[in-house]
Design an enzyme around this catalytic site. Structure first.
Site, PDB file in Angstrom:
ATOM      1  N   THR A   1      -8.261 -10.474   4.980  1.00  0.00           N
ATOM      2  CA  THR A   1      -7.992 -10.573   3.546  1.00  0.00           C
ATOM      3  C   THR A   1      -7.905 -12.019   3.072  1.00  0.00           C
ATOM      4  OG1 THR A   1      -6.292 -10.117   1.893  1.00  0.00           O
ATOM      5  CG2 THR A   1      -5.528 -10.364   4.133  1.00  0.00           C
ATOM      6  N   ASP A   2      -8.170 -12.224   1.788  1.00  0.00           N
ATOM      7  CA  ASP A   2      -8.011 -13.568   1.213  1.00  0.00           C
ATOM      8  C   ASP A   2      -6.544 -13.974   1.117  1.00  0.00           C
ATOM      9  OD1 ASP A   2      -7.216 -11.869  -0.876  1.00  0.00           O
ATOM     10  OD2 ASP A   2      -8.553 -12.751  -2.375  1.00  0.00           O
ATOM     11  N   GLU A   3      -5.620 -13.001   1.258  1.00  0.00           N
ATOM     12  CA  GLU A   3      -4.198 -13.318   1.085  1.00  0.00           C
ATOM     13  C   GLU A   3      -3.687 -14.277   2.157  1.00  0.00           C
ATOM     14  OE1 GLU A   3      -1.551 -10.225   0.029  1.00  0.00           O
ATOM     15  OE2 GLU A   3      -3.001  -9.227  -1.250  1.00  0.00           O
TER      16      GLU A   3
ATOM     17  N   LYS B   1      -1.529 -10.305   8.682  1.00  0.00           N
ATOM     18  CA  LYS B   1      -3.000 -10.412   8.735  1.00  0.00           C
ATOM     19  C   LYS B   1      -3.399 -11.802   9.231  1.00  0.00           C
ATOM     20  CE  LYS B   1      -5.764  -7.793   7.627  1.00  0.00           C
ATOM     21  NZ  LYS B   1      -6.456  -6.666   8.324  1.00  0.00           N
TER      22      LYS B   1
ATOM     23  N   ASN C   1      -9.593  -8.554  -3.562  1.00  0.00           N
ATOM     24  CA  ASN C   1      -9.163  -7.186  -3.916  1.00  0.00           C
ATOM     25  C   ASN C   1     -10.343  -6.254  -4.157  1.00  0.00           C
ATOM     26  OD1 ASN C   1      -6.891  -9.001  -4.658  1.00  0.00           O
ATOM     27  ND2 ASN C   1      -5.942  -7.066  -5.236  1.00  0.00           N
TER      28      ASN C   1
ATOM     29  N   TYR D   1       2.945  -8.795   4.721  1.00  0.00           N
ATOM     30  CA  TYR D   1       1.570  -8.293   4.919  1.00  0.00           C
ATOM     31  C   TYR D   1       0.623  -9.447   5.243  1.00  0.00           C
ATOM     32  CZ  TYR D   1      -3.198  -6.980   3.625  1.00  0.00           C
ATOM     33  OH  TYR D   1      -4.565  -6.812   3.632  1.00  0.00           O
TER      34      TYR D   1
HETATM   35  P1  NAD Z   1      -5.888   1.557   3.714  1.00  0.00           P
HETATM   36  O1  NAD Z   1      -4.401   1.402   3.762  1.00  0.00           O
HETATM   37  O2  NAD Z   1      -6.502   2.353   2.621  1.00  0.00           O
HETATM   38  O3  NAD Z   1      -6.402   2.208   5.084  1.00  0.00           O
HETATM   39  C1  NAD Z   1      -5.909   1.813   6.324  1.00  0.00           C
HETATM   40  C2  NAD Z   1      -6.344   2.858   7.353  1.00  0.00           C
HETATM   41  O4  NAD Z   1      -5.847   2.426   8.632  1.00  0.00           O
HETATM   42  C3  NAD Z   1      -5.775   4.248   7.098  1.00  0.00           C
HETATM   43  O5  NAD Z   1      -6.779   5.225   7.264  1.00  0.00           O
HETATM   44  C4  NAD Z   1      -4.700   4.409   8.148  1.00  0.00           C
HETATM   45  O6  NAD Z   1      -4.503   5.755   8.560  1.00  0.00           O
HETATM   46  C5  NAD Z   1      -5.247   3.553   9.281  1.00  0.00           C
HETATM   47  N1  NAD Z   1      -4.171   3.047  10.147  1.00  0.00           N
HETATM   48  C6  NAD Z   1      -3.014   2.449   9.763  1.00  0.00           C
HETATM   49  N2  NAD Z   1      -2.272   2.158  10.846  1.00  0.00           N
HETATM   50  C7  NAD Z   1      -2.979   2.567  11.928  1.00  0.00           C
HETATM   51  C8  NAD Z   1      -2.744   2.527  13.327  1.00  0.00           C
HETATM   52  N3  NAD Z   1      -1.600   2.022  13.814  1.00  0.00           N
HETATM   53  N4  NAD Z   1      -3.707   2.994  14.162  1.00  0.00           N
HETATM   54  C9  NAD Z   1      -4.853   3.513  13.655  1.00  0.00           C
HETATM   55  N5  NAD Z   1      -5.121   3.603  12.349  1.00  0.00           N
HETATM   56  C10 NAD Z   1      -4.192   3.131  11.498  1.00  0.00           C
HETATM   57  O7  NAD Z   1      -6.463   0.084   3.764  1.00  0.00           O
HETATM   58  P2  NAD Z   1      -7.740  -0.546   3.037  1.00  0.00           P
HETATM   59  O8  NAD Z   1      -7.347  -0.987   1.697  1.00  0.00           O
HETATM   60  O9  NAD Z   1      -8.889   0.363   3.219  1.00  0.00           O
HETATM   61  O10 NAD Z   1      -7.941  -1.861   3.948  1.00  0.00           O
HETATM   62  C11 NAD Z   1      -8.713  -1.791   5.151  1.00  0.00           C
HETATM   63  C12 NAD Z   1      -8.722  -3.170   5.791  1.00  0.00           C
HETATM   64  O11 NAD Z   1      -9.282  -4.117   4.888  1.00  0.00           O
HETATM   65  C13 NAD Z   1      -7.327  -3.697   6.144  1.00  0.00           C
HETATM   66  O12 NAD Z   1      -7.424  -4.389   7.360  1.00  0.00           O
HETATM   67  C14 NAD Z   1      -6.991  -4.649   5.008  1.00  0.00           C
HETATM   68  O13 NAD Z   1      -6.128  -5.668   5.451  1.00  0.00           O
HETATM   69  C15 NAD Z   1      -8.370  -5.187   4.671  1.00  0.00           C
HETATM   70  N6  NAD Z   1      -8.568  -5.617   3.279  1.00  0.00           N
HETATM   71  C16 NAD Z   1      -8.240  -4.785   2.236  1.00  0.00           C
HETATM   72  C17 NAD Z   1      -8.509  -5.186   0.919  1.00  0.00           C
HETATM   73  C18 NAD Z   1      -8.199  -4.299  -0.259  1.00  0.00           C
HETATM   74  O14 NAD Z   1      -8.367  -4.741  -1.412  1.00  0.00           O
HETATM   75  N7  NAD Z   1      -7.797  -3.052  -0.063  1.00  0.00           N
HETATM   76  C19 NAD Z   1      -9.082  -6.444   0.688  1.00  0.00           C
HETATM   77  C20 NAD Z   1      -9.365  -7.282   1.772  1.00  0.00           C
HETATM   78  C21 NAD Z   1      -9.125  -6.838   3.065  1.00  0.00           C
HETATM   79  O1  DAU Z   2      -6.497  -9.712  -1.996  1.00  0.00           O
HETATM   80  C1  DAU Z   2      -6.766  -8.693  -1.077  1.00  0.00           C
HETATM   81  C2  DAU Z   2      -5.584  -7.742  -1.003  1.00  0.00           C
HETATM   82  O2  DAU Z   2      -5.588  -7.002  -2.212  1.00  0.00           O
HETATM   83  C3  DAU Z   2      -5.638  -6.827   0.204  1.00  0.00           C
HETATM   84  O3  DAU Z   2      -5.563  -7.586   1.374  1.00  0.00           O
HETATM   85  C4  DAU Z   2      -4.493  -5.806   0.159  1.00  0.00           C
HETATM   86  O4  DAU Z   2      -4.619  -4.899   1.236  1.00  0.00           O
HETATM   87  C5  DAU Z   2      -4.580  -5.063  -1.155  1.00  0.00           C
HETATM   88  O5  DAU Z   2      -3.492  -4.155  -1.263  1.00  0.00           O
HETATM   89  C6  DAU Z   2      -4.571  -6.026  -2.330  1.00  0.00           C
HETATM   90  O6  DAU Z   2      -3.282  -6.685  -2.463  1.00  0.00           O
HETATM   91  P1  DAU Z   2      -2.621  -6.957  -3.891  1.00  0.00           P
HETATM   92  O7  DAU Z   2      -1.165  -7.128  -3.703  1.00  0.00           O
HETATM   93  O8  DAU Z   2      -3.352  -8.008  -4.625  1.00  0.00           O
HETATM   94  O9  DAU Z   2      -2.976  -5.544  -4.605  1.00  0.00           O
HETATM   95  P2  DAU Z   2      -2.082  -4.551  -5.508  1.00  0.00           P
HETATM   96  O10 DAU Z   2      -3.009  -3.519  -6.031  1.00  0.00           O
HETATM   97  O11 DAU Z   2      -0.848  -4.109  -4.820  1.00  0.00           O
HETATM   98  O12 DAU Z   2      -1.628  -5.498  -6.719  1.00  0.00           O
HETATM   99  C7  DAU Z   2      -2.599  -6.177  -7.514  1.00  0.00           C
HETATM  100  C8  DAU Z   2      -1.840  -7.014  -8.523  1.00  0.00           C
HETATM  101  O13 DAU Z   2      -1.163  -6.139  -9.439  1.00  0.00           O
HETATM  102  C9  DAU Z   2      -0.751  -7.894  -7.918  1.00  0.00           C
HETATM  103  O14 DAU Z   2      -0.678  -9.113  -8.643  1.00  0.00           O
HETATM  104  C10 DAU Z   2       0.519  -7.093  -8.119  1.00  0.00           C
HETATM  105  C11 DAU Z   2       0.246  -6.365  -9.427  1.00  0.00           C
HETATM  106  N1  DAU Z   2       0.911  -5.038  -9.574  1.00  0.00           N
HETATM  107  C12 DAU Z   2       0.755  -4.131  -8.564  1.00  0.00           C
HETATM  108  C13 DAU Z   2       1.347  -2.894  -8.647  1.00  0.00           C
HETATM  109  C14 DAU Z   2       1.213  -1.886  -7.519  1.00  0.00           C
HETATM  110  C15 DAU Z   2       1.619  -4.716 -10.723  1.00  0.00           C
HETATM  111  O15 DAU Z   2       1.714  -5.546 -11.642  1.00  0.00           O
HETATM  112  N2  DAU Z   2       2.192  -3.484 -10.804  1.00  0.00           N
HETATM  113  C16 DAU Z   2       2.107  -2.566  -9.806  1.00  0.00           C
HETATM  114  O16 DAU Z   2       2.717  -1.460  -9.952  1.00  0.00           O
END
Ligand code: NAD
Ligand code: DAU
Length: 349
Positions: A131-133, A160, A185, A156
């Site tokens: 992730t970019d975080e 990562k 995101n 988190y």
């Molecule tokens: P998600 O939470 O939707 O899915 C995570 C999956 O991992 C789920 O299916 C869960 O059952 C599985 N999992 C969790 N713990 C596990 C374990 N101990 N063993 C096996 N499986 C397990 O997550 P996502 O949003 O699809 O993100 C997927 C990946 O991409 C993550 O590594 C996250 O850090 C990264 N990522 C997410 C975003 C985003 O915006 N969602 C952006 C950049 C990177």
């Molecule tokens: O940047 C990549 C990341 O983006 C991934 O690595 C993470 O897995 C993914 O969850 C996401 O993280 P964020 O914290 O940016 O996403 P989230 O959707 O939780 O929140 C987006 C923005 O919105 C953040 O600034 C927090 C804000 N927010 C979020 C929620 C859930 C609110 O203002 N209200 C809310 O209820």
């Protein structure tokens, strides 16, 4: 027939990656390993579950013995590792789960791959999805590049960042052929409704308040999830070993502007007068340690490997809202049970 292990394939991004690989590469066998935590859902893969080149294995990456047995069962040539605890708010209330899965789980997977592959590393590839975080928080100006120093600030992002360091350690120390990416995101179908965009869509549907943290001026760079899956395909097949690629949407939105945009799209789709859903916006207590702005410079990926985002935000946000309206039963299913307790604890309602 190459065997490819995809971890976390029942989650949001993972399900799009599994679908793309199963459909695009009929000569690969795709093994989806997922523990099916609250975020994992086999409904996300219903359309491809009977494909002849697809296998689901339920298991936990924190279980090292299980991973050894999996590597003994299949002759994996590649791993795409997405399994993780992924929600920042949950990492604030339950940080240890993030250390266990994101740090220890990743180390277990690296260890199992290295033990299984030994010195037979030709043609092998371990792809870590991050992730970019990990880069921390930007001010009004500037972008994260692959050279930006790590500065994680939530449990988190710290977990990562730690996992990224371990992946690079396995490359330098043991020559494991790794490649990494750090993405902004994502949004789109199958996004779990604890995250901002699907939470807003589902609350608008129900006429519930729309909780915006702090002053709402926090900024994120949003990428259509299928564009991320395409980037993962490109990097998995063409990325240089040992390298990291940033992935971004070139699509920055302040949260409040994004929420207003979603409100307007939903009003249109639901046939309500413009402005109706905006009245639900409620500013609530800020997220502790909230990163102000993320923005990605993805020029390395564009210049070296030719990947670029394809879906414009207007089109992507509309398609996402429509998907949630068309898939009410999916939403109901994932919001049942434990999700209700999470929602009450997080938002006090
Ligand atoms: P998600 O939470 O939707 O899915 C995570 C999956 O991992 C789920 O299916 C869960 O059952 C599985 N999992 C969790 N713990 C596990 C374990 N101990 N063993 C096996 N499986 C397990 O997550 P996502 O949003 O699809 O993100 C997927 C990946 O991409 C993550 O590594 C996250 O850090 C990264 N990522 C997410 C975003 C985003 O915006 N969602 C952006 C950049 C990177
Ligand atoms: O940047 C990549 C990341 O983006 C991934 O690595 C993470 O897995 C993914 O969850 C996401 O993280 P964020 O914290 O940016 O996403 P989230 O959707 O939780 O929140 C987006 C923005 O919105 C953040 O600034 C927090 C804000 N927010 C979020 C929620 C859930 C609110 O203002 N209200 C809310 O209820």
């Amino acid at each position: 027939m190459p065997h490819l292990l995809i971890t976390g394939g029942a989650g949001f991004i993972g399900s799009h990656v599994v679908r793309l690989f199963v459909q695009r590469y009929p000569n690969y066998t795709i093994i989806n390993l997922d523990a099916l935590t609250y975020a994992g859902n086999l409904e996300n893969l219903r359309d491809i579950e009977n494909a002849p080149n697809y296998v689901f294995e339920k298991g936990d990456i924190t279980d090292a013995a299980f991973l050894d047995s999996l590597f003994a069962k299949y002759p994996f040539e590649g791993v795409i590792h997405l399994a993780a605890e992924s929600h920042v708010d949950r990492s604030i209330t339950n940080p240890l789960a993030f250390v266990e899965t994101n740090v220890m789980g990743t180390v277990n997977l690296l260890h199992a791959a290295r033990k299984s592959w030994g010195n037979q590393l030709e043609g092998k590839r371990f792809y870590h999805v991050s992730t970019d975080e990990v880069y921390g928080s930007l001010g009004e100006e500037g972008f994260f590049t692959e050279e930006t120093p790590y500065d994680p600030r939530s449990p988190y992002s710290a977990s990562k960042a730690s996992s990224d360091h371990f992946v690079r350690a396995w490359f330098h120390t043991y020559h494991l052929p790794v490649v990494l990416s750090n993405c902004s995101n994502n949004y789109g179908p199958y996004h779990f409704p604890e995250k901002l965009i699907p939470l807003m869509i589902s609350n608008i549907k129900e006429g519930k308040s729309l909780p915006v943290y702090g002053d709402g001026k926090y900024t994120r760079d949003w990428l259509w999830v299928k564009d991320h899956a395409e980037a993962i395909d490109t990097i998995f097949h063409k990325g240089r070993i040992g390298e990291t690629y940033n992935i971004g949407g070139n699509n920055e939105w302040k949260n409040i502007d994004l929420v207003e945009k979603i409100c307007d799209i939903m009003d249109e789709l639901l046939g309500k007068p413009q402005g109706t859903s905006r009245t639900l916006i409620t500013f609530v207590k800020d997220r502790p340690g909230h990163d102000r702005r993320y923005a990605i410079d993805a020029s390395k990926l564009r210049d070296e490997l030719g990947w670029e985002p394809t879906v414009k935000s207007e089109e992507g946000f509309r398609a996402t809202a429509q998907w949630y309206l068309d898939n009410e039963s999916w939403l109901e299913q994932v919001r049942s049970g434990a999700y209700q307790q999470y929602y009450a604890a997080q938002y006090g309602q």
